[in-house]
Design an enzyme around this catalytic site. Sequence first.
Site, PDB file in Angstrom:
ATOM      1  N   HIS A  58       0.907  -1.268   0.023  1.00  0.00           N
ATOM      2  CA  HIS A  58       0.004   0.017  -0.085  1.00  0.00           C
ATOM      3  C   HIS A  58       0.850   1.261   0.038  1.00  0.00           C
ATOM      4  O   HIS A  58       0.691   2.056  -0.485  1.00  0.00           O
ATOM      5  CB  HIS A  58      -0.759   0.009   1.165  1.00  0.00           C
ATOM      6  CG  HIS A  58      -1.865  -1.151   1.433  1.00  0.00           C
ATOM      7  ND1 HIS A  58      -1.886  -2.004   2.752  1.00  0.00           N
ATOM      8  CD2 HIS A  58      -2.704  -1.443   0.499  1.00  0.00           C
ATOM      9  CE1 HIS A  58      -2.989  -2.578   2.071  1.00  0.00           C
ATOM     10  NE2 HIS A  58      -3.581  -2.575   1.027  1.00  0.00           N
TER      11      HIS A  58
ATOM     12  N   LYS B 108     -15.904  -6.907   5.027  1.00  0.00           N
ATOM     13  CA  LYS B 108     -14.758  -7.618   5.034  1.00  0.00           C
ATOM     14  C   LYS B 108     -14.349  -8.327   6.123  1.00  0.00           C
ATOM     15  O   LYS B 108     -13.092  -8.942   6.277  1.00  0.00           O
ATOM     16  CB  LYS B 108     -13.833  -6.724   4.400  1.00  0.00           C
ATOM     17  CG  LYS B 108     -14.113  -6.039   3.026  1.00  0.00           C
ATOM     18  CD  LYS B 108     -12.765  -6.109   2.202  1.00  0.00           C
ATOM     19  CE  LYS B 108     -13.084  -6.011   0.613  1.00  0.00           C
ATOM     20  NZ  LYS B 108     -12.161  -5.936   0.006  1.00  0.00           N
TER      21      LYS B 108
ATOM     22  N   ARG C 228      -1.912  -6.026  -8.536  1.00  0.00           N
ATOM     23  CA  ARG C 228      -0.743  -6.971  -8.426  1.00  0.00           C
ATOM     24  C   ARG C 228      -0.658  -8.168  -9.448  1.00  0.00           C
ATOM     25  O   ARG C 228       0.403  -8.701  -9.689  1.00  0.00           O
ATOM     26  CB  ARG C 228      -0.864  -7.711  -6.824  1.00  0.00           C
ATOM     27  CG  ARG C 228      -0.839  -6.809  -5.552  1.00  0.00           C
ATOM     28  CD  ARG C 228      -1.226  -7.314  -4.466  1.00  0.00           C
ATOM     29  NE  ARG C 228      -2.644  -7.258  -4.366  1.00  0.00           N
ATOM     30  CZ  ARG C 228      -3.275  -7.361  -3.226  1.00  0.00           C
ATOM     31  NH1 ARG C 228      -2.708  -7.546  -2.016  1.00  0.00           N
ATOM     32  NH2 ARG C 228      -4.716  -7.194  -3.249  1.00  0.00           N
TER      33      ARG C 228
ATOM     34  N   SER D 285      -2.521  -7.908   2.827  1.00  0.00           N
ATOM     35  CA  SER D 285      -2.876  -7.964   4.257  1.00  0.00           C
ATOM     36  C   SER D 285      -3.346  -9.510   4.779  1.00  0.00           C
ATOM     37  O   SER D 285      -2.806  -9.751   5.978  1.00  0.00           O
ATOM     38  CB  SER D 285      -3.895  -7.026   4.645  1.00  0.00           C
ATOM     39  OG  SER D 285      -3.494  -5.455   3.992  1.00  0.00           O
TER      40      SER D 285
HETATM   41  P1  ADP Z   1      -9.081  -4.551  -0.789  1.00  0.00           P
HETATM   42  O1  ADP Z   1      -9.927  -3.164  -1.329  1.00  0.00           O
HETATM   43  O2  ADP Z   1      -9.127  -5.520  -1.584  1.00  0.00           O
HETATM   44  O3  ADP Z   1      -9.689  -4.917   0.796  1.00  0.00           O
HETATM   45  P2  ADP Z   1      -7.064  -3.539   0.375  1.00  0.00           P
HETATM   46  O4  ADP Z   1      -7.626  -2.647   1.075  1.00  0.00           O
HETATM   47  O5  ADP Z   1      -5.915  -4.298   1.039  1.00  0.00           O
HETATM   48  O6  ADP Z   1      -7.702  -4.356  -0.728  1.00  0.00           O
HETATM   49  O7  ADP Z   1      -6.225  -2.568  -0.605  1.00  0.00           O
HETATM   50  C1  ADP Z   1      -6.426  -1.579  -1.371  1.00  0.00           C
HETATM   51  C2  ADP Z   1      -6.042  -1.319  -2.676  1.00  0.00           C
HETATM   52  O8  ADP Z   1      -4.496  -1.541  -2.450  1.00  0.00           O
HETATM   53  C3  ADP Z   1      -6.283  -2.276  -3.493  1.00  0.00           C
HETATM   54  O9  ADP Z   1      -6.389  -1.554  -4.899  1.00  0.00           O
HETATM   55  C4  ADP Z   1      -5.467  -3.237  -3.795  1.00  0.00           C
HETATM   56  O10 ADP Z   1      -5.274  -4.036  -4.939  1.00  0.00           O
HETATM   57  C5  ADP Z   1      -4.032  -2.590  -3.345  1.00  0.00           C
HETATM   58  N1  ADP Z   1      -3.124  -3.428  -2.891  1.00  0.00           N
HETATM   59  C6  ADP Z   1      -2.998  -4.115  -1.983  1.00  0.00           C
HETATM   60  N2  ADP Z   1      -1.893  -4.915  -1.800  1.00  0.00           N
HETATM   61  C7  ADP Z   1      -0.978  -4.165  -2.757  1.00  0.00           C
HETATM   62  C8  ADP Z   1       0.451  -4.466  -3.073  1.00  0.00           C
HETATM   63  N3  ADP Z   1       1.006  -5.379  -2.350  1.00  0.00           N
HETATM   64  N4  ADP Z   1       0.868  -3.934  -4.264  1.00  0.00           N
HETATM   65  C9  ADP Z   1      -0.045  -3.036  -4.784  1.00  0.00           C
HETATM   66  N5  ADP Z   1      -1.272  -2.778  -4.517  1.00  0.00           N
HETATM   67  C10 ADP Z   1      -1.879  -3.491  -3.428  1.00  0.00           C
END
Ligand code: ADP
Length: 160
Positions: free
Chosen positions: A18, A42, A91, A129
């Site tokens: 992130h 979630k 990713r 995560s």
């Molecule tokens: P979600 O909305 O699926 O719960 P998260 O809250 O973990 O996902 O992440 C928010 C955004 O960050 C999403 O667009 C997710 O694809 C992106 N993201 C999460 N981990 C990574 C990573 N390692 N590298 C790049 N983008 C990421």
Amino acid sequence: MSNKAIYPGTFDPITNGHISIITRATLIFSKIILAITTNPSKNPMFSIEKRVECAKEAVAHLKNVEIIRFSGLLIHLAQEQKTNVLIRGLRNVEDFENETKRYHMNKYLNPTLEIIFLMATEESTYLSSSLIKEIAQNGGNVESLLPASAFKALTNVYQT
Ligand code: ADP
């Protein structure tokens, strides 16, 4: 035209993946709104307070990032924030498939909304995560995959 973009997510907790996306987004937009969802669907491990606290500490060095909480639809959040730009990270093909659905649904709801996808860097492409929590839960070392604030929060959960 807006110089502001929203980066929405659960951030449960915030990872170096992130942080990479946020940092790169701050080089494109003059303001990034890091929007952390309070939506319980979630089933986040960390409370919204803890997720905000971890994120705040992790982006304290980035002066043009603001952290907010949100629930509901992204189109309404964008309206409220007076921007039409969202940032998402990509990713792999799994992200691509999920994001494609969300992209078209958001476009249906508001055709003026633009969603910009930043590819994960090579070293953060395997970071999520959920995987990090699973490894930590089983005693694996995840320290270098997370900002210090998030690592501390995870350690507090799994040390007892
Ligand atoms: P979600 O909305 O699926 O719960 P998260 O809250 O973990 O996902 O992440 C928010 C955004 O960050 C999403 O667009 C997710 O694809 C992106 N993201 C999460 N981990 C990574 C990573 N390692 N590298 C790049 N983008 C990421």
